[in-house]
Motif scaffolding. Structure first.
Motif, PDB file in Angstrom:
ATOM      1  N   GLU A  81      36.204  53.582  35.998  1.00  0.00           N
ATOM      2  CA  GLU A  81      37.360  52.844  35.486  1.00  0.00           C
ATOM      3  C   GLU A  81      37.858  51.940  36.605  1.00  0.00           C
ATOM      4  OE1 GLU A  81      39.383  53.894  32.538  1.00  0.00           O
ATOM      5  OE2 GLU A  81      41.123  52.615  32.897  1.00  0.00           O
ATOM      6  N   MET A  82      37.664  50.626  36.437  1.00  0.00           N
ATOM      7  CA  MET A  82      38.168  49.688  37.416  1.00  0.00           C
ATOM      8  C   MET A  82      39.644  49.412  37.109  1.00  0.00           C
ATOM      9  SD  MET A  82      34.728  49.425  37.450  1.00  0.00           S
ATOM     10  CE  MET A  82      33.353  48.908  38.506  1.00  0.00           C
ATOM     11  N   GLY A  83      40.511  49.963  37.923  1.00  0.00           N
ATOM     12  CA  GLY A  83      41.942  49.828  37.670  1.00  0.00           C
ATOM     13  C   GLY A  83      42.551  48.723  38.511  1.00  0.00           C
ATOM     14  N   GLN A  84      43.440  47.956  37.910  1.00  0.00           N
ATOM     15  CA  GLN A  84      44.078  46.859  38.646  1.00  0.00           C
ATOM     16  C   GLN A  84      45.292  47.381  39.390  1.00  0.00           C
ATOM     17  OE1 GLN A  84      44.680  43.087  36.575  1.00  0.00           O
ATOM     18  NE2 GLN A  84      46.730  43.023  37.409  1.00  0.00           N
ATOM     19  N   VAL A  85      45.204  47.393  40.703  1.00  0.00           N
ATOM     20  CA  VAL A  85      46.355  47.793  41.518  1.00  0.00           C
ATOM     21  C   VAL A  85      47.242  46.566  41.746  1.00  0.00           C
ATOM     22  CG1 VAL A  85      47.085  48.756  43.731  1.00  0.00           C
ATOM     23  CG2 VAL A  85      45.016  49.620  42.616  1.00  0.00           C
ATOM     24  N   LYS A  86      46.618  45.460  42.083  1.00  0.00           N
ATOM     25  CA  LYS A  86      47.328  44.178  42.134  1.00  0.00           C
ATOM     26  C   LYS A  86      46.323  43.064  41.937  1.00  0.00           C
ATOM     27  CE  LYS A  86      49.045  43.079  46.331  1.00  0.00           C
ATOM     28  NZ  LYS A  86      49.595  43.278  47.713  1.00  0.00           N
ATOM     29  N   HIS A  87      46.786  41.905  41.542  1.00  0.00           N
ATOM     30  CA  HIS A  87      45.889  40.793  41.250  1.00  0.00           C
ATOM     31  C   HIS A  87      46.550  39.489  41.672  1.00  0.00           C
ATOM     32  CE1 HIS A  87      43.197  38.015  39.327  1.00  0.00           C
ATOM     33  NE2 HIS A  87      42.406  39.006  38.939  1.00  0.00           N
ATOM     34  N   HIS A  88      45.753  38.631  42.296  1.00  0.00           N
ATOM     35  CA  HIS A  88      46.332  37.388  42.820  1.00  0.00           C
ATOM     36  C   HIS A  88      46.848  36.473  41.717  1.00  0.00           C
ATOM     37  CE1 HIS A  88      41.942  36.797  42.432  1.00  0.00           C
ATOM     38  NE2 HIS A  88      42.199  35.562  42.118  1.00  0.00           N
ATOM     39  N   PHE A  89      46.326  36.590  40.493  1.00  0.00           N
ATOM     40  CA  PHE A  89      46.858  35.749  39.411  1.00  0.00           C
ATOM     41  C   PHE A  89      48.362  35.972  39.239  1.00  0.00           C
ATOM     42  CE2 PHE A  89      42.707  35.455  36.715  1.00  0.00           C
ATOM     43  CZ  PHE A  89      42.089  34.805  37.756  1.00  0.00           C
ATOM     44  N   THR A  90      48.771  37.214  39.336  1.00  0.00           N
ATOM     45  CA  THR A  90      50.181  37.525  39.101  1.00  0.00           C
ATOM     46  C   THR A  90      51.058  37.013  40.237  1.00  0.00           C
ATOM     47  OG1 THR A  90      49.983  39.693  40.122  1.00  0.00           O
ATOM     48  CG2 THR A  90      49.610  39.584  37.754  1.00  0.00           C
ATOM     49  N   ALA A  91      50.454  36.666  41.363  1.00  0.00           N
ATOM     50  CA  ALA A  91      51.214  36.070  42.471  1.00  0.00           C
ATOM     51  C   ALA A  91      51.131  34.548  42.411  1.00  0.00           C
ATOM     52  CB  ALA A  91      50.687  36.581  43.813  1.00  0.00           C
ATOM     53  N   GLY A  92      50.584  34.006  41.343  1.00  0.00           N
ATOM     54  CA  GLY A  92      50.554  32.550  41.180  1.00  0.00           C
ATOM     55  C   GLY A  92      49.346  31.886  41.802  1.00  0.00           C
ATOM     56  N   VAL A  93      48.392  32.666  42.256  1.00  0.00           N
ATOM     57  CA  VAL A  93      47.182  32.095  42.858  1.00  0.00           C
ATOM     58  C   VAL A  93      46.140  31.937  41.750  1.00  0.00           C
ATOM     59  CG1 VAL A  93      45.425  32.343  44.626  1.00  0.00           C
ATOM     60  CG2 VAL A  93      47.723  33.259  45.007  1.00  0.00           C
ATOM     61  N   PRO A  94      45.644  30.720  41.538  1.00  0.00           N
ATOM     62  CA  PRO A  94      44.733  30.504  40.410  1.00  0.00           C
ATOM     63  C   PRO A  94      43.323  31.013  40.709  1.00  0.00           C
ATOM     64  CG  PRO A  94      44.931  28.502  41.667  1.00  0.00           C
ATOM     65  CD  PRO A  94      45.865  29.509  42.316  1.00  0.00           C
ATOM     66  N   ALA A  95      42.483  30.954  39.696  1.00  0.00           N
ATOM     67  CA  ALA A  95      41.080  31.328  39.855  1.00  0.00           C
ATOM     68  C   ALA A  95      40.446  30.471  40.951  1.00  0.00           C
ATOM     69  CB  ALA A  95      40.342  31.121  38.532  1.00  0.00           C
ATOM     70  N   GLN A  96      39.607  31.095  41.757  1.00  0.00           N
ATOM     71  CA  GLN A  96      38.963  30.425  42.867  1.00  0.00           C
ATOM     72  C   GLN A  96      37.474  30.296  42.570  1.00  0.00           C
ATOM     73  OE1 GLN A  96      40.943  29.810  45.891  1.00  0.00           O
ATOM     74  NE2 GLN A  96      42.658  30.413  44.603  1.00  0.00           N
ATOM     75  N   ARG A  97      36.991  29.070  42.523  1.00  0.00           N
ATOM     76  CA  ARG A  97      35.561  28.866  42.272  1.00  0.00           C
ATOM     77  C   ARG A  97      34.720  29.582  43.342  1.00  0.00           C
ATOM     78  NH1 ARG A  97      32.604  23.905  39.699  1.00  0.00           N
ATOM     79  NH2 ARG A  97      33.441  25.161  37.998  1.00  0.00           N
ATOM     80  N   GLY A  98      33.717  30.275  42.880  1.00  0.00           N
ATOM     81  CA  GLY A  98      32.864  31.028  43.809  1.00  0.00           C
ATOM     82  C   GLY A  98      33.300  32.477  43.920  1.00  0.00           C
ATOM     83  N   ILE A  99      34.544  32.752  43.488  1.00  0.00           N
ATOM     84  CA  ILE A  99      35.039  34.133  43.461  1.00  0.00           C
ATOM     85  C   ILE A  99      35.139  34.611  42.015  1.00  0.00           C
ATOM     86  CG2 ILE A  99      37.023  35.642  43.962  1.00  0.00           C
ATOM     87  CD1 ILE A  99      35.482  34.926  46.466  1.00  0.00           C
ATOM     88  N   GLU A 100      35.767  33.782  41.178  1.00  0.00           N
ATOM     89  CA  GLU A 100      35.995  34.183  39.796  1.00  0.00           C
ATOM     90  C   GLU A 100      34.849  33.773  38.878  1.00  0.00           C
ATOM     91  OE1 GLU A 100      39.890  34.856  41.359  1.00  0.00           O
ATOM     92  OE2 GLU A 100      38.814  35.745  39.714  1.00  0.00           O
ATOM     93  N   ASP A 101      34.046  32.808  39.289  1.00  0.00           N
ATOM     94  CA  ASP A 101      33.018  32.320  38.364  1.00  0.00           C
ATOM     95  C   ASP A 101      31.809  31.787  39.128  1.00  0.00           C
ATOM     96  OD1 ASP A 101      33.698  29.805  39.383  1.00  0.00           O
ATOM     97  OD2 ASP A 101      34.844  29.253  37.604  1.00  0.00           O
TER      98      ASP A 101
END
Lengths: 189, 189
Positions: free
Chosen positions: B169-189
Motif C-alpha cells: 500500500e503506497m500511502g501518501q504522507v505528503k505530496h508536493h502538489f498540495t504545496a503548490g508545486v506542479p508536475a515536473q517533467r522527468g519526475i511525473e511523466d
C-alpha cells in the motif's frame, strides 16, 4: 540558496507553480521503495536527463537485474557498502564506508550536474548513527535548486520528512515471504 | 492448475520454498505504484527475462520517459486507453477499450511466454465496472505457474488482495502538489 525560513514545518518557501528539484522520500516496511526510485531514474533518463544512483547498502560489485540494465543504459549506479549484515563484526568499517560514500553523493548533489540523484537505502546509515543527519539535511537544503533527490529506506527521520516535498510510505499489506515463498530471481534482485 | 483450495483466504496451497510466479499488487493513494512496477520490469529484464507492460489508462501514443527507455530496451509497453478523463463524454468507448485491452493482456498471461506481465492501472477499469472482476481473478488463478503478474492502481478490490502473494500500500504522507508545486517533467511523466 538564500531563502528565508518559514515559521512552520517547511524549510523553504515554495512559490506556487514553481518548477524546481524535489526531495522525494520512499519509506515504510513494504516493497517498492527502491524499485520506485529505479522507475523514476528510468523515467528521467527517458527524458534525456542525467541521473546517478548511490546504494548505501549494496557492495560495489552488485550485479542484480537493475545494475545490468542501468549499465546498458549508461546510468551510473554505485554500491557504497560492504555487504553489511546483522552478524557483521566490523561495524566501524561499515560506518566508514557509509561516510565515504556520503561524501561522494554529497559532491554529486552539490555539483548540480545531475537532474536526479538517488540515495538508495540511506536510512540505514542514518538510523545506525553512521551518518549524522544534520549535514545530510543541510546538503539537501543548500543544493542547486534544480536537483531532484530521492531517498529510500525504512524509518525515515522526522526531520527529513519535514524537509521533503513528497513522502510515500510503502506499507506491507501482505508478503509472499511470510507464506513460505522464497525470493524469486528477477523479482527480488 | 489443479490445486486444492485451502479453507481460509489463500486461493492456492503454497509449499514452503517454492519458486513460482507471484501476484503482486501496488495500491494506495501515494506515489510509486507504477514506477515500482517499472522498476520490477527493469530488474527482470536485467535478468534476461521476457517482460510485457499493459497500461489501462494511457493512450497507445504515450511517450513519457518510461516509454522512451522501454522502447530502447525492447520491452513492449502498450497503452490500452483513450486518455479517459473525468470529463469524458463517451465512457462506453473507454469501457470497450478496457475490455479489448484486457483480452490482449489475458492472452499474454495465458500464453506463458513472459516471466512478468504488468497490468498498470487496471484498478480503474475494475472499479468503474468496465471490466468484471471475476474473469480477471480466474485468469490469475489459472495462469501458467511461472508467470509473475503485477497489478497497480488505487483501491484494489479485496478479492484481488486475498488472491495476491504480495500487496504493498503506497500511502501518501505528503505530496508536493498540495504545496503548490506542479508536475515536473522527468519526475511525473
Amino acid at each position: 540558496m538564500n531563502i528565508e525560513q518559514p515559521p512552520v514545518n517547511r524549510e523553504r518557501i515554495i512559490p506556487t507553480g514553481e518548477r524546481r528539484g524535489l526531495i522525494l522520500v520512499h519509506t515504510g516496511n513494504g516493497k517498492g521503495k527502491s524499485t520506485a526510485a529505479f522507475g523514476l531514474a528510468l523515467r528521467a533518463h527517458g527524458r534525456g536527463k542525467a541521473v546517478r544512483i548511490y546504494q548505501f547498502m549494496k557492495v560495489p560489485s552488485a550485479r542484480f537485474g537493475e545494475h545490468r540494465v542501468f549499465e546498458t543504459l549508461g546510468i551510473p549506479i554505485e554500491g557504497l557498502g560492504d555487504g553489511f549484515s546483522w552478524k557483521s563484526k566490523d561495524l566501524e568499517h561499515s560506518a566508514q564506508l557509509a561516510r565515504d560514500g556520503w561524501e561522494r553523493a554529497r559532491a554529486t548533489i552539490e555539483a548540480g550536474e545531475h537532474f536526479l540523484v538517488v540515495l538508495d537505502e540511506i536510512m540505514y546509515p542514518l538510523r545506525y548513527g553512521w551518518l549524522p543527519l544534520e549535514p545530510v539535511l543541510e546538503t539537501l537544503r543548500q543544493r542547486p535548486p534544480h536537483v531532484h533527490v530521492v531517498l529510500t529506506g525504512r524509518n525515515a527521520p522526522q526531520e527529513l520528512i519535514d524537509l521533503a516535498d513528497t513522502v510515500t510510505e510503502m506499507g506491507q499489506v501482505k508478503h509472499h515471504f511470510t507464506a513460505g515463498v522464497p525470493a524469486q530471481r528477477g523479482i527480488e534482485d
